[in-house]
Each structure stands twice: as structure tokens, then as C-alpha cells.
Design a protein around this motif. Structure first.
Motif, PDB file in Angstrom:
ATOM      1  N   PRO A 216     -19.230  18.734  39.346  1.00  0.00           N
ATOM      2  CA  PRO A 216     -18.020  19.318  39.933  1.00  0.00           C
ATOM      3  C   PRO A 216     -17.324  20.286  38.990  1.00  0.00           C
ATOM      4  O   PRO A 216     -17.488  20.208  37.771  1.00  0.00           O
ATOM      5  CB  PRO A 216     -17.148  18.089  40.215  1.00  0.00           C
ATOM      6  CG  PRO A 216     -17.644  17.046  39.271  1.00  0.00           C
ATOM      7  CD  PRO A 216     -19.116  17.289  39.124  1.00  0.00           C
ATOM      8  N   GLU A 217     -16.570  21.206  39.578  1.00  0.00           N
ATOM      9  CA  GLU A 217     -15.799  22.187  38.821  1.00  0.00           C
ATOM     10  C   GLU A 217     -14.366  22.202  39.332  1.00  0.00           C
ATOM     11  O   GLU A 217     -14.090  21.796  40.463  1.00  0.00           O
ATOM     12  CB  GLU A 217     -16.395  23.587  38.973  1.00  0.00           C
ATOM     13  CG  GLU A 217     -17.782  23.774  38.411  1.00  0.00           C
ATOM     14  CD  GLU A 217     -18.279  25.195  38.607  1.00  0.00           C
ATOM     15  OE1 GLU A 217     -17.430  26.105  38.731  1.00  0.00           O
ATOM     16  OE2 GLU A 217     -19.498  25.400  38.670  1.00  0.00           O
ATOM     17  N   PHE A 218     -13.469  22.714  38.491  1.00  0.00           N
ATOM     18  CA  PHE A 218     -12.086  22.872  38.905  1.00  0.00           C
ATOM     19  C   PHE A 218     -11.878  24.208  39.610  1.00  0.00           C
ATOM     20  O   PHE A 218     -12.471  25.229  39.238  1.00  0.00           O
ATOM     21  CB  PHE A 218     -11.137  22.797  37.707  1.00  0.00           C
ATOM     22  CG  PHE A 218     -10.862  21.408  37.230  1.00  0.00           C
ATOM     23  CD1 PHE A 218     -10.211  20.491  38.050  1.00  0.00           C
ATOM     24  CD2 PHE A 218     -11.239  21.004  35.956  1.00  0.00           C
ATOM     25  CE1 PHE A 218      -9.954  19.197  37.608  1.00  0.00           C
ATOM     26  CE2 PHE A 218     -10.983  19.716  35.505  1.00  0.00           C
ATOM     27  CZ  PHE A 218     -10.340  18.817  36.339  1.00  0.00           C
TER      28      PHE A 218
ATOM     29  N   LEU B 281     -22.290  22.120  42.599  1.00  0.00           N
ATOM     30  CA  LEU B 281     -21.070  21.313  42.674  1.00  0.00           C
ATOM     31  C   LEU B 281     -21.378  19.871  43.034  1.00  0.00           C
ATOM     32  O   LEU B 281     -20.632  18.962  42.667  1.00  0.00           O
ATOM     33  CB  LEU B 281     -20.100  21.907  43.688  1.00  0.00           C
ATOM     34  CG  LEU B 281     -19.426  23.220  43.312  1.00  0.00           C
ATOM     35  CD1 LEU B 281     -18.448  23.638  44.399  1.00  0.00           C
ATOM     36  CD2 LEU B 281     -18.718  23.119  41.974  1.00  0.00           C
TER      37      LEU B 281
ATOM     38  N   PRO C 177     -13.280  17.382  35.919  1.00  0.00           N
ATOM     39  CA  PRO C 177     -13.315  17.262  37.386  1.00  0.00           C
ATOM     40  C   PRO C 177     -14.148  16.065  37.810  1.00  0.00           C
ATOM     41  O   PRO C 177     -14.916  15.516  37.018  1.00  0.00           O
ATOM     42  CB  PRO C 177     -13.973  18.583  37.823  1.00  0.00           C
ATOM     43  CG  PRO C 177     -14.850  18.948  36.663  1.00  0.00           C
ATOM     44  CD  PRO C 177     -14.123  18.486  35.434  1.00  0.00           C
ATOM     45  N   SER C 178     -14.002  15.676  39.072  1.00  0.00           N
ATOM     46  CA  SER C 178     -14.728  14.506  39.565  1.00  0.00           C
ATOM     47  C   SER C 178     -15.069  14.682  41.037  1.00  0.00           C
ATOM     48  O   SER C 178     -14.352  15.357  41.786  1.00  0.00           O
ATOM     49  CB  SER C 178     -13.873  13.242  39.388  1.00  0.00           C
ATOM     50  OG  SER C 178     -14.480  12.131  40.001  1.00  0.00           O
ATOM     51  N   ASN C 179     -16.157  14.078  41.446  1.00  0.00           N
ATOM     52  CA  ASN C 179     -16.496  13.986  42.869  1.00  0.00           C
ATOM     53  C   ASN C 179     -16.083  12.646  43.462  1.00  0.00           C
ATOM     54  O   ASN C 179     -16.289  12.403  44.650  1.00  0.00           O
ATOM     55  CB  ASN C 179     -18.008  14.182  43.071  1.00  0.00           C
ATOM     56  CG  ASN C 179     -18.402  15.648  43.012  1.00  0.00           C
ATOM     57  OD1 ASN C 179     -17.622  16.530  43.349  1.00  0.00           O
ATOM     58  ND2 ASN C 179     -19.632  15.907  42.585  1.00  0.00           N
TER      59      ASN C 179
ATOM     60  N   GLU D 170     -10.360  20.170  42.645  1.00  0.00           N
ATOM     61  CA  GLU D 170     -11.766  20.513  42.471  1.00  0.00           C
ATOM     62  C   GLU D 170     -12.130  21.649  43.431  1.00  0.00           C
ATOM     63  O   GLU D 170     -11.481  21.846  44.471  1.00  0.00           O
ATOM     64  CB  GLU D 170     -12.654  19.286  42.757  1.00  0.00           C
ATOM     65  CG  GLU D 170     -12.811  18.357  41.564  1.00  0.00           C
ATOM     66  CD  GLU D 170     -11.613  17.483  41.311  1.00  0.00           C
ATOM     67  OE1 GLU D 170     -11.583  16.789  40.279  1.00  0.00           O
ATOM     68  OE2 GLU D 170     -10.680  17.478  42.142  1.00  0.00           O
TER      69      GLU D 170
ATOM     70  N   ARG E 140      -5.786  22.618  36.744  1.00  0.00           N
ATOM     71  CA  ARG E 140      -6.866  21.645  36.945  1.00  0.00           C
ATOM     72  C   ARG E 140      -6.474  20.487  37.852  1.00  0.00           C
ATOM     73  O   ARG E 140      -6.795  19.329  37.568  1.00  0.00           O
ATOM     74  CB  ARG E 140      -7.361  21.130  35.589  1.00  0.00           C
ATOM     75  CG  ARG E 140      -7.884  22.226  34.694  1.00  0.00           C
ATOM     76  CD  ARG E 140      -8.594  21.704  33.479  1.00  0.00           C
ATOM     77  NE  ARG E 140      -9.293  22.799  32.801  1.00  0.00           N
ATOM     78  CZ  ARG E 140     -10.186  22.632  31.838  1.00  0.00           C
ATOM     79  NH1 ARG E 140     -10.487  21.420  31.421  1.00  0.00           N
ATOM     80  NH2 ARG E 140     -10.777  23.675  31.290  1.00  0.00           N
TER      81      ARG E 140
END
Length: 342
Positions: free
Chosen positions: A254-256, A250, A90-92, A198, A195
Motif C-alpha cells: 500500500p501507498e499513501f 497497491l 500505510p496499511s491494507n 491510503e 499520510r
């Protein structure tokens, strides 16, 4: 007789292996389709290769000479798929839609909590709005209650649920756990397993996050219900802090989102485990539309009327929300039961 039983056992084992191959192959094809390389030709080629390999493994099951080799080769392929899958991170840092573009977070100083980037959009329609965010400090000792909001748009079994925390002076802070979508991206239940989104905490005024659903969303329209939860204020404070910790986590990592396991309702239940009196897990938590009824059955709603149907009737706030002249009166008016039959 022993030979017959052995043959039956082998047949059952092969059938189960075949089903596993079909399930693994289907998952692999979908995973690559949704999360694979950006190049369409390459992505489709890889998905097709997984489908062909799965079919070949099924054929190999029926050929005693090739059974072991085909299973071994398929296991190697699937191990490679899993290795790739766990490297999807994941990404921000993406080109986010405006409504989820700013991450909320909190700073905690004893009983005083400052929540940063509270969303307060001024809506003219679902897609036409003036963005705005602000910071606000809350005193945990002034928490008065916790409300559950349930919004329905596709039948009784599925709802979007979120919490709103009530403080002295008429302040309400809503926290809705949702998908963080990129510009041009729409929500898909199937994509949510792979996935593609986020996890995001929408921290907002009720006149933003609730009013959006009652007054502006029409495709499809949503029916919104508001329930006051029953429990000690100390439990409510712990739950609020648990939400803030999750929100801050988060921001750093980050999380999915996952349609089944990491969604709006399961995250409420997981957060509520900070209190020893939390309700046990139930299938009604996965079928999120039944969460209010499940809470009623467990004595966790302040309104414990003669039947859940009656409680639900009083909880419907769409008409009250649409009758509000000024959004500044929104939270008070949607809770005014004297307006119930107007």
C-alpha cells in the motif's frame, strides 16, 4: 561599506532561517496533530511542545550568544520528527468504508486481462446502496478508446479526474484513483498532506462511478464532463496495462495518498509517461480543473471544436445521465450527442 553588506547578508540569512523554522514548526505541529498518537492528550502535548520549541528557536536566532545552540537543538528535534514521520506506514488492514473495502487486482495472460473485484453498486442515494463486485476478462486487442472524466464541485480550478477505457461491444471500465477512507472518516484536503489516507484504485462500471456523481451526489452537486482522448490505441493499451500494474502493486504494497503529489490527476500523468508522446508537466495538472483545457491546447481531445468552451459544453453529461431510464443503457446514453439539447 563591507560591514554594512555583511550585516545585511547576516540579516537576510537570519530571516530565511526564521522562515524555515516557522515552516518546519508548522509542518511538525500539523503532522503530529493528524498522524500522532491516538491518545488526544499526548498528541496535543507533543504538538504543543513542537510549537514551543519552534518559538524558542526563533527567539534564539535573535540572541547571538544562544543562536548556535538553539539552532543545533532545533535540528536535533526536527531530525527526530522526520525519523518518526518516515516510520508512519500505510496499511491494507483497516476498517474500511464499504465502497473501498475490496481491493481490485488483475491477472494478465498475454492480451487477455482479467480484472477482479470490479465495483458495480446499485445506488438509491449516495449513502444507500447495494454493494456488488464482479470479475471480467478484457481483450487488449479490442480496446477502442480512452475517455477522461472530470467532475467539478468547487469552482473551475479543482476537479476529480479519472479515466474510462472503452472496449468493443459497449464495455467501459472506469478507473478512478481516490483516497481509501475508513468508516466514519471524511475527506479533508489538509489531512491529505499528512499520510491520513491510503491510495486506492476504484475500478468500476461507469453506471457506478460516473452515475454516482451525476445522479446521486447533491451535497455539493457535481458537474461531470466526458472527453474522448486522442491518441493511438497502442498507447491506450500501454496506459491500461500501466494502470493494472499500479493497481496490483497497491495490493502487495500500500501507498499513501497525497493531496499535492499523489492524487487522482498526478497519477494519471505519471502513468501516461509509459508512452513517449505524453504531454509535458504543467501547473494545470496540479490545478486539476484545467486538465481538459490543457489537453485541448495540446491537441489531445478527439473533439477539437472551434473553442474549448464549445467542446466543454458538448462534454457535460449531467442532463443525459439523469435522463437514463435503465442503468444498463448508461454508457451509451451519456455519449449520445443527439440528446445534447434535450
Amino acid at each position: 561599506m563591507r560591514k554594512v553588506l555583511t550585516r545585511c547578508a547576516i540579516a537576510v540569512a537570519l530571516l530565511l532561517l526564521g522562515l524555515l523554522i516557522v515552516m518546519a514548526g508548522g509542518w511538525g505541529v500539523l503532522a503530529i496533530t493528524f498522524a500522532g498518537p491516538a491518545d488526544t492528550t499526548l498528541r496535543n502535548s507533543l504538538a504543543g511542545a513542537v510549537a514551543i520549541a519552534s518559538l524558542a528557536a526563533l527567539v534564539g536566532l535573535g540572541l547571538r550568544r544562544w543562536r548556535g545552540r538553539s539552532l543545533a537543538a532545533y535540528l536535533v528535534l526536527f531530525a527526530g520528527l522526520l525519523t518518526w514521520w518516515w516510520r508512519v506506514e500505510p496499511s491494507n488492514e483497516r476498517d474500511w468504508q464499504t465502497d473501498v473495502s475490496v481491493l481490485p487486482y488483475a491477472t494478465i495472460d498475454g492480451d487477455l486481462v482479467t480484472v477482479h473485484n470490479i465495483r458495480n453498486f446499485d445506488y438509491r442515494s449516495e449513502t444507500d446502496y447495494t454493494p456488488a463486485w464482479y470479475d471480467k476478462t478484457f481483450d487488449l486487442n479490442k480496446l477502442e478508446g480512452v475517455d477522461l472524466v472530470a467532475s467539478y464541485w468547487m469552482g473551475p480550478a479543482i476537479a476529480h479526474t479519472f479515466l474510462s477505457f472503452a472496449f468493443e461491444g459497449g464495455d467501459h471500465l472506469a478507473v478512478s484513483i481516490e483516497t481509501r477512507k475508513e468508516k466514519g472518516e471524511a475527506y479533508s484536503t489538509i489531512k491529505g498532506f499528512f499520510r491520513q489516507y491510503e491510495l486506492f484504485y476504484v475500478v468500476a462500471d461507469e453506471r457506478d462511478v460516473i452515475r454516482l456523481r451525476t445522479n446521486f451526489r447533491q451535497d455539493p452537486p457535481e458537474q461531470v464532463y466526458l472527453y474522448r482522448l486522442k491518441g493511438s490505441l497502442e498507447n491506450g493499451r500501454r496506459l491500461f496495462l500501466e494502470y493494472l500494474h499500479g493497481m496490483n502493486a497497491l495490493k502487495d504494497k500500500p501507498e499513501f495518498y497525497n493531496t499535492l503529489t499523489t492524487n487522482c490527476t498526478t497519477q494519471i500523468w505519471l502513468s501516461a509517461r509509459v508512452n513517449t508522446e505524453h504531454i509535458p508537466f504543467s501547473w494545470k495538472i496540479l490545478a486539476s480543473g484545467y486538465v481538459p483545457q490543457y489537453l485541448y491546447e495540446n491537441g489531445r481531445l478527439e473533439d477539437n471544436g472551434p473553442s474549448f468552451d464549445e467542446v466543454q459544453r458538448r462534454a457535460l453529461i449531467n442532463a443525459r445521465a439523469n435522463a437514463v431510464d435503465s442503468p444498463l443503457d448508461f454508457s451509451a446514453r451519456i455519449r449520445d450527442l443527439s440528446l445534447l439539447d434535450n
